[in-house]
Design a protein around this motif. Structure first.
Motif, mmCIF file in Angstrom:
data_model
loop_
_atom_site.group_PDB
_atom_site.id
_atom_site.type_symbol
_atom_site.label_atom_id
_atom_site.label_comp_id
_atom_site.label_asym_id
_atom_site.label_seq_id
_atom_site.Cartn_x
_atom_site.Cartn_y
_atom_site.Cartn_z
ATOM 1 N N UNK A 168 21.095 -2.109 57.597
ATOM 2 C CA UNK A 168 21.161 -3.029 58.915
ATOM 3 C C UNK A 168 20.886 -2.242 60.008
ATOM 4 N N UNK A 169 20.423 -1.077 59.784
ATOM 5 C CA UNK A 169 19.903 -0.061 61.002
ATOM 6 C C UNK A 169 18.895 -0.769 61.958
ATOM 7 N N UNK A 170 17.797 -1.695 61.209
ATOM 8 C CA UNK A 170 16.867 -2.398 62.289
ATOM 9 C C UNK A 170 17.614 -3.048 63.283
ATOM 10 N N UNK A 171 18.967 -3.660 63.004
ATOM 11 C CA UNK A 171 19.409 -4.565 63.766
ATOM 12 C C UNK A 171 20.380 -3.811 64.754
ATOM 13 N N UNK A 172 20.227 -2.593 65.095
ATOM 14 C CA UNK A 172 21.047 -1.763 65.673
ATOM 15 C C UNK A 172 22.555 -1.708 65.181
ATOM 16 N N UNK A 212 26.340 -3.371 66.363
ATOM 17 C CA UNK A 212 27.818 -3.340 65.720
ATOM 18 C C UNK A 212 27.999 -1.904 65.305
ATOM 19 N N UNK A 213 29.260 -1.407 65.094
ATOM 20 C CA UNK A 213 29.631 -0.250 64.633
ATOM 21 C C UNK A 213 30.475 -0.618 63.647
ATOM 22 N N UNK A 214 30.129 0.218 62.348
ATOM 23 C CA UNK A 214 31.042 0.085 61.097
ATOM 24 C C UNK A 214 31.531 1.477 60.711
ATOM 25 N N UNK A 215 32.908 1.729 60.865
ATOM 26 C CA UNK A 215 33.403 3.124 60.820
ATOM 27 C C UNK A 215 34.414 2.934 59.281
ATOM 28 N N UNK A 238 26.586 2.394 60.612
ATOM 29 C CA UNK A 238 27.674 2.417 59.518
ATOM 30 C C UNK A 238 28.048 3.907 58.999
ATOM 31 N N UNK A 239 29.057 4.378 59.349
ATOM 32 C CA UNK A 239 29.292 5.774 59.110
ATOM 33 C C UNK A 239 30.680 5.862 58.475
ATOM 34 N N UNK A 265 28.752 3.135 52.301
ATOM 35 C CA UNK A 265 28.306 3.456 53.749
ATOM 36 C C UNK A 265 27.096 3.751 53.864
ATOM 37 N N UNK A 266 26.382 4.889 52.810
ATOM 38 C CA UNK A 266 25.215 5.318 53.084
ATOM 39 C C UNK A 266 24.146 4.042 52.695
#
Length: 243
Positions: free
Chosen positions: A172-176, A134-137, A179-180, A165-166
């Motif tokens: 969730x980083x471990x699930x690829x 996922x990509x959350x922006x 979030x930026x 965001x931080x």
């Protein structure tokens, strides 16, 4: 059907983001809007004219029930769709000095930016985690990073999204899932059309307002595979006014 949702996608920065996600990354774009259906339809027409696809979704991001109802209905109607990019762009400004700020001016701005981030992102969170991508922006603002006089409410709302965001990036980083946040300065849109551009450019080292397309380029990069190792970041795009 790989899809991307852009809140506040009918005009300005939101419209530019919708177009680039559709045309450059090939996403089926969900254009969220609240009131301006004509503008949302124009955005969809621009996407389709360039060979892209999309849908229009009407809801107020700050209204939890509306978000749930509309997104649930769309998800059920498109069982093969995978929303893997979420751009939280919707925001409102109610500027004024804090000493005269009404409770409504305070709460409405926080509700749209901060509660809106929660309502929309939380709806998709478990689906992204299961898919392991996922990509959350989040579109924030120079005001949320350095603070702007006359915008205590807006600065607080956007700073809240920066913090979210931080924190979420770490969860969730471990699930690829990355979030930026992207923090624009003065960008030429309807939101800034009444500002004294000639006076304000004196504060900007690059000596001009930015264009919505320039913000959309950064968002498009963060939504792409090229940005896979970037997460928890706030990228300032402001012509050097604050960095």
């Amino acid at each position: 059907m790989k899809s991307a949702l852009v809140t506040g996608g009918s005009r300005g920065i939101g419209r530019a983001i919708c177009r680039k996600l559709a045309v450059e990354l090939g996403y089926h774009v969900l254009i969220n809007y609240q009131g301006n259906e004509v503008a949302a339809r124009e955005t969809l027409a621009l996407i389709e004219a360039e060979g892209g696809t999309g849908d229009m979704l009407k809801f107020d991001v700050g209204d939890g029930k509306a978000v749930l109802d509309v997104l649930t209905a769309w998800t059920e109607q498109h069982p093969d769709a995978v929303v893997e990019v979420i751009v939280n762009n919707a925001g409102i400004a109610r500027d004024g000095l804090f000493m005269w700020m009404t409770p409504e001016d305070w709460s409405s701005v926080l509700h749209t930016s901060l509660q809106g981030f929660y309502n929309v992102t939380n709806f998709f969170m478990q689906k992204l985690l299961r898919k392991r991508y996922g990509r959350i922006i989040n579109i924030v603002s120079v005001s949320g990073v350095k603070g702007t006089a006359g915008q205590v409410n807006y600065s607080a709302a956007k700073a809240g999204v920066v913090g979210a965001t931080k924190a979420l990036a770490q969860e969730v980083a471990k699930r690829n899932i990355t979030v930026n946040a992207v923090a624009p300065g003065f960008i030429r849109t309807e939101m800034t059309k009444d500002m004294d551009e000639q006076e304000l450019v004196k504060m900007i080292p690059l000596n001009r307002f930015g264009e919505a397309e320039e913000v959309a380029d950064v968002v498009c990069f963060l939504a792409s595979k090229k940005a896979a190792y970037i997460t928890g970041e706030v990228i300032n795009i402001n012509g050097g006014i604050y960095s």
